[in-house]
Design a protein around this motif. Structure first.
Motif, PDB file in Angstrom:
ATOM      1  N   MET A   1       0.846  -1.180   0.000  1.00 33.33           N
ATOM      2  CA  MET A   1       0.000   0.000   0.000  1.00 33.33           C
ATOM      3  C   MET A   1       0.894   1.246   0.000  1.00 33.33           C
ATOM      4  O   MET A   1       1.113   1.884   1.031  1.00 33.33           O
ATOM      5  N   HIS A   2       1.387   1.584  -1.179  1.00 35.08           N
ATOM      6  CA  HIS A   2       2.293   2.725  -1.293  1.00 35.08           C
ATOM      7  C   HIS A   2       1.587   4.037  -0.926  1.00 35.08           C
ATOM      8  O   HIS A   2       2.220   4.953  -0.405  1.00 35.08           O
ATOM      9  N   TRP A   3       0.287   4.120  -1.213  1.00 36.96           N
ATOM     10  CA  TRP A   3      -0.439   5.354  -0.910  1.00 36.96           C
ATOM     11  C   TRP A   3      -0.511   5.613   0.593  1.00 36.96           C
ATOM     12  O   TRP A   3      -0.546   6.755   1.041  1.00 36.96           O
ATOM     13  N   MET A   4      -0.513   4.513   1.389  1.00 39.49           N
ATOM     14  CA  MET A   4      -0.530   4.672   2.839  1.00 39.49           C
ATOM     15  C   MET A   4       0.747   5.371   3.306  1.00 39.49           C
ATOM     16  O   MET A   4       0.704   6.308   4.110  1.00 39.49           O
ATOM     17  N   PHE A   5       1.876   4.935   2.775  1.00 41.48           N
ATOM     18  CA  PHE A   5       3.141   5.563   3.154  1.00 41.48           C
ATOM     19  C   PHE A   5       3.238   6.978   2.590  1.00 41.48           C
ATOM     20  O   PHE A   5       3.869   7.851   3.193  1.00 41.48           O
ATOM     21  N   ALA A   6       2.594   7.212   1.447  1.00 42.81           N
ATOM     22  CA  ALA A   6       2.583   8.571   0.886  1.00 42.81           C
ATOM     23  C   ALA A   6       1.879   9.534   1.841  1.00 42.81           C
ATOM     24  O   ALA A   6       2.324  10.669   2.046  1.00 42.81           O
ATOM     25  N   ILE A   7       0.780   9.066   2.453  1.00 41.75           N
ATOM     26  CA  ILE A   7       0.063   9.886   3.439  1.00 41.75           C
ATOM     27  C   ILE A   7       0.961  10.161   4.640  1.00 41.75           C
ATOM     28  O   ILE A   7       1.054  11.289   5.140  1.00 41.75           O
ATOM     29  N   GLY A   8       1.639   9.118   5.108  1.00 43.54           N
ATOM     30  CA  GLY A   8       2.540   9.275   6.246  1.00 43.54           C
ATOM     31  C   GLY A   8       3.685  10.228   5.960  1.00 43.54           C
ATOM     32  O   GLY A   8       4.017  11.092   6.780  1.00 43.54           O
ATOM     33  N   TRP A   9       4.281  10.108   4.766  1.00 43.75           N
ATOM     34  CA  TRP A   9       5.396  10.998   4.414  1.00 43.75           C
ATOM     35  C   TRP A   9       4.921  12.436   4.235  1.00 43.75           C
ATOM     36  O   TRP A   9       5.657  13.381   4.540  1.00 43.75           O
ATOM     37  N   PHE A  10       3.690  12.609   3.748  1.00 47.05           N
ATOM     38  CA  PHE A  10       3.136  13.963   3.646  1.00 47.05           C
ATOM     39  C   PHE A  10       3.017  14.585   5.036  1.00 47.05           C
ATOM     40  O   PHE A  10       3.365  15.752   5.248  1.00 47.05           O
ATOM     41  N   GLY A  11       2.509  13.785   5.999  1.00 48.40           N
ATOM     42  CA  GLY A  11       2.376  14.277   7.369  1.00 48.40           C
ATOM     43  C   GLY A  11       3.725  14.639   7.968  1.00 48.40           C
ATOM     44  O   GLY A  11       3.871  15.699   8.588  1.00 48.40           O
ATOM     45  N   GLN A  12       4.714  13.786   7.764  1.00 47.29           N
ATOM     46  CA  GLN A  12       6.043  14.090   8.287  1.00 47.29           C
ATOM     47  C   GLN A  12       6.655  15.284   7.567  1.00 47.29           C
ATOM     48  O   GLN A  12       7.397  16.071   8.170  1.00 47.29           O
ATOM     49  N   GLY A  13       6.323  15.433   6.276  1.00 51.63           N
ATOM     50  CA  GLY A  13       6.805  16.598   5.536  1.00 51.63           C
ATOM     51  C   GLY A  13       6.255  17.890   6.116  1.00 51.63           C
ATOM     52  O   GLY A  13       6.968  18.896   6.231  1.00 51.63           O
ATOM     53  N   ALA A  48      -2.788  14.092   8.544  1.00 50.95           N
ATOM     54  CA  ALA A  48      -2.184  13.063   7.693  1.00 50.95           C
ATOM     55  C   ALA A  48      -1.652  11.898   8.523  1.00 50.95           C
ATOM     56  O   ALA A  48      -1.871  10.719   8.185  1.00 50.95           O
ATOM     57  N   LEU A  49      -0.971  12.186   9.610  1.00 51.13           N
ATOM     58  CA  LEU A  49      -0.396  11.114  10.431  1.00 51.13           C
ATOM     59  C   LEU A  49      -1.456  10.361  11.225  1.00 51.13           C
ATOM     60  O   LEU A  49      -1.281   9.181  11.533  1.00 51.13           O
ATOM     61  N   LEU A  50      -2.559  11.022  11.529  1.00 48.91           N
ATOM     62  CA  LEU A  50      -3.677  10.325  12.160  1.00 48.91           C
ATOM     63  C   LEU A  50      -4.244   9.289  11.192  1.00 48.91           C
ATOM     64  O   LEU A  50      -4.528   8.143  11.572  1.00 48.91           O
ATOM     65  N   ALA A  51      -4.397   9.682   9.927  1.00 49.77           N
ATOM     66  CA  ALA A  51      -4.863   8.741   8.902  1.00 49.77           C
ATOM     67  C   ALA A  51      -3.859   7.605   8.708  1.00 49.77           C
ATOM     68  O   ALA A  51      -4.233   6.426   8.620  1.00 49.77           O
ATOM     69  N   TYR A  52      -2.590   7.958   8.656  1.00 47.91           N
ATOM     70  CA  TYR A  52      -1.526   6.956   8.472  1.00 47.91           C
ATOM     71  C   TYR A  52      -1.503   5.950   9.614  1.00 47.91           C
ATOM     72  O   TYR A  52      -1.456   4.729   9.395  1.00 47.91           O
ATOM     73  N   ALA A  53      -1.550   6.442  10.853  1.00 46.08           N
ATOM     74  CA  ALA A  53      -1.510   5.552  12.010  1.00 46.08           C
ATOM     75  C   ALA A  53      -2.751   4.665  12.077  1.00 46.08           C
ATOM     76  O   ALA A  53      -2.674   3.506  12.504  1.00 46.08           O
ATOM     77  N   THR A  54      -3.893   5.190  11.642  1.00 44.90           N
ATOM     78  CA  THR A  54      -5.117   4.386  11.605  1.00 44.90           C
ATOM     79  C   THR A  54      -4.964   3.238  10.612  1.00 44.90           C
ATOM     80  O   THR A  54      -5.326   2.091  10.907  1.00 44.90           O
ATOM     81  N   LEU A  55      -4.408   3.531   9.451  1.00 49.09           N
ATOM     82  CA  LEU A  55      -4.180   2.490   8.442  1.00 49.09           C
ATOM     83  C   LEU A  55      -3.147   1.466   8.906  1.00 49.09           C
ATOM     84  O   LEU A  55      -3.207   0.299   8.527  1.00 49.09           O
ATOM     85  N   ARG A  56      -2.203   1.904   9.738  1.00 52.35           N
ATOM     86  CA  ARG A  56      -1.163   1.009  10.264  1.00 52.35           C
ATOM     87  C   ARG A  56      -1.606   0.290  11.541  1.00 52.35           C
ATOM     88  O   ARG A  56      -0.860  -0.516  12.086  1.00 52.35           O
ATOM     89  N   HIS A  57      -2.812   0.600  12.023  1.00 54.23           N
ATOM     90  CA  HIS A  57      -3.335   0.006  13.268  1.00 54.23           C
ATOM     91  C   HIS A  57      -2.354   0.229  14.419  1.00 54.23           C
ATOM     92  O   HIS A  57      -2.008  -0.706  15.149  1.00 54.23           O
ATOM     93  N   HIS A 171       9.989  -1.103  12.697  1.00 53.81           N
ATOM     94  CA  HIS A 171      10.462  -0.941  11.317  1.00 53.81           C
ATOM     95  C   HIS A 171       9.583   0.057  10.569  1.00 53.81           C
ATOM     96  O   HIS A 171       9.118  -0.204   9.452  1.00 53.81           O
ATOM     97  N   ASP A 172       9.355   1.206  11.215  1.00 56.68           N
ATOM     98  CA  ASP A 172       8.491   2.243  10.649  1.00 56.68           C
ATOM     99  C   ASP A 172       9.350   3.439  10.244  1.00 56.68           C
ATOM    100  O   ASP A 172       9.693   4.284  11.080  1.00 56.68           O
ATOM    101  N   PRO A 173       9.716   3.532   8.968  1.00 55.70           N
ATOM    102  CA  PRO A 173      10.605   4.619   8.531  1.00 55.70           C
ATOM    103  C   PRO A 173       9.961   5.999   8.630  1.00 55.70           C
ATOM    104  O   PRO A 173      10.659   6.998   8.806  1.00 55.70           O
ATOM    105  N   VAL A 174       8.639   6.084   8.517  1.00 54.17           N
ATOM    106  CA  VAL A 174       7.946   7.372   8.559  1.00 54.17           C
ATOM    107  C   VAL A 174       8.089   8.010   9.940  1.00 54.17           C
ATOM    108  O   VAL A 174       8.506   9.169  10.077  1.00 54.17           O
ATOM    109  N   ILE A 175       7.758   7.250  10.979  1.00 53.57           N
ATOM    110  CA  ILE A 175       7.851   7.770  12.342  1.00 53.57           C
ATOM    111  C   ILE A 175       9.307   7.981  12.741  1.00 53.57           C
ATOM    112  O   ILE A 175       9.653   8.979  13.383  1.00 53.57           O
ATOM    113  N   ALA A 176      10.186   7.065  12.344  1.00 52.21           N
ATOM    114  CA  ALA A 176      11.611   7.189  12.685  1.00 52.21           C
ATOM    115  C   ALA A 176      12.212   8.451  12.074  1.00 52.21           C
ATOM    116  O   ALA A 176      12.965   9.176  12.734  1.00 52.21           O
ATOM    117  N   ALA A 177      11.879   8.734  10.828  1.00 54.25           N
ATOM    118  CA  ALA A 177      12.422   9.926  10.165  1.00 54.25           C
ATOM    119  C   ALA A 177      11.938  11.198  10.857  1.00 54.25           C
ATOM    120  O   ALA A 177      12.716  12.136  11.079  1.00 54.25           O
TER     121      ALA A 177
END
Length: 202
Positions: A1-13, A48-57, A171-177
């Motif tokens: 689900m690349h779009w899920m990580f896209a949402i997460g990276w947008f939030g971190q951006g 964005a990160l709320l949506a990302y974390a919801t998708l990541r459970h 192993h969550d690169p979005v949160i780690a970054a």
């Protein structure tokens, strides 16, 4: 689900953008300040990160982003309407109590299902990290000044270190970054505030 990580990276951006904006404005002012744009980018990042974390459970990140989103909205309101009355101490105290109880309840339920060291570190880091904005909010309501006090940066630093470890375990690169970049900002703002206090004491 690349779009899920896209949402997460947008939030971190968005979070990186707020940190960069705050950092540059602070360097220019020679002291730690918080521009209104900080809160706008914070709101975008939290959604964005709320949506990302919801998708990541991920209950640890979900709760943190939900609470912070409410505080970001309140701070933007305070910064934009300085003449409006602030919340009374009873209402503010009740709100902070509810936030704390919600966090502790979610933490206990999550740890009951998964009591691994990873989850314990994650929840501890999120609890410490989460306290920074309620503390800032309390200060803003009491003093009618929207700023980021020294305690905000110290709790950010400690909480971020723990959340960085948690993200590495998951192993969550979005949160780690996000936590890795944030550490530099926290250290620099602590340094700026220390320098201002040192100059004031001379």
């Amino acid at each position: 689900m690349h779009w899920m990580f896209a949402i997460g990276w947008f939030g971190q951006g968005a979070y990186f953008g707020r940190s960069l904006l705050q950092w540059l404005r602070s360097e220019r002012a020679g002291r730690s300040i918080v521009p209104d744009g900080f809160w706008i980018l914070s709101i975008l990042g939290a959604i964005a990160l709320l949506a990302y974390a919801t998708l990541r459970h991920d209950p640890v990140i979900i709760l943190g982003q939900a609470v912070n989103l409410a505080i970001y909205l309140r701070n933007l309101h305070l910064a934009s309407h300085r003449e409006r009355p602030r919340l009374g101490p009873r209402i503010l105290g009740l709100a902070l109590t509810v936030l704390t109880m919600a966090h502790l309840t979610a933490m206990m339920q999550s740890l009951h299902q998964d009591h691994s060291p990873r989850m314990l570190v994650g929840w501890l880091g999120q609890f410490i990290f989460l306290t920074r904005f309620p503390l800032q909010w309390w200060s803003a309501e009491r003093h009618a000044i929207v700023e980021l006090p020294p305690l905000f940066w110290w709790t950010s630093l400690v909480g971020s270190i723990l959340l960085l470890a948690y993200a590495a375990w998951r192993h969550d690169p979005v949160i780690a970054a996000g936590q890795g970049v944030g550490l530099m900002t926290y250290v620099r703002n602590i340094s700026l505030q220390h320098r201002v206090r040192a100059l004031a004491s001379k």
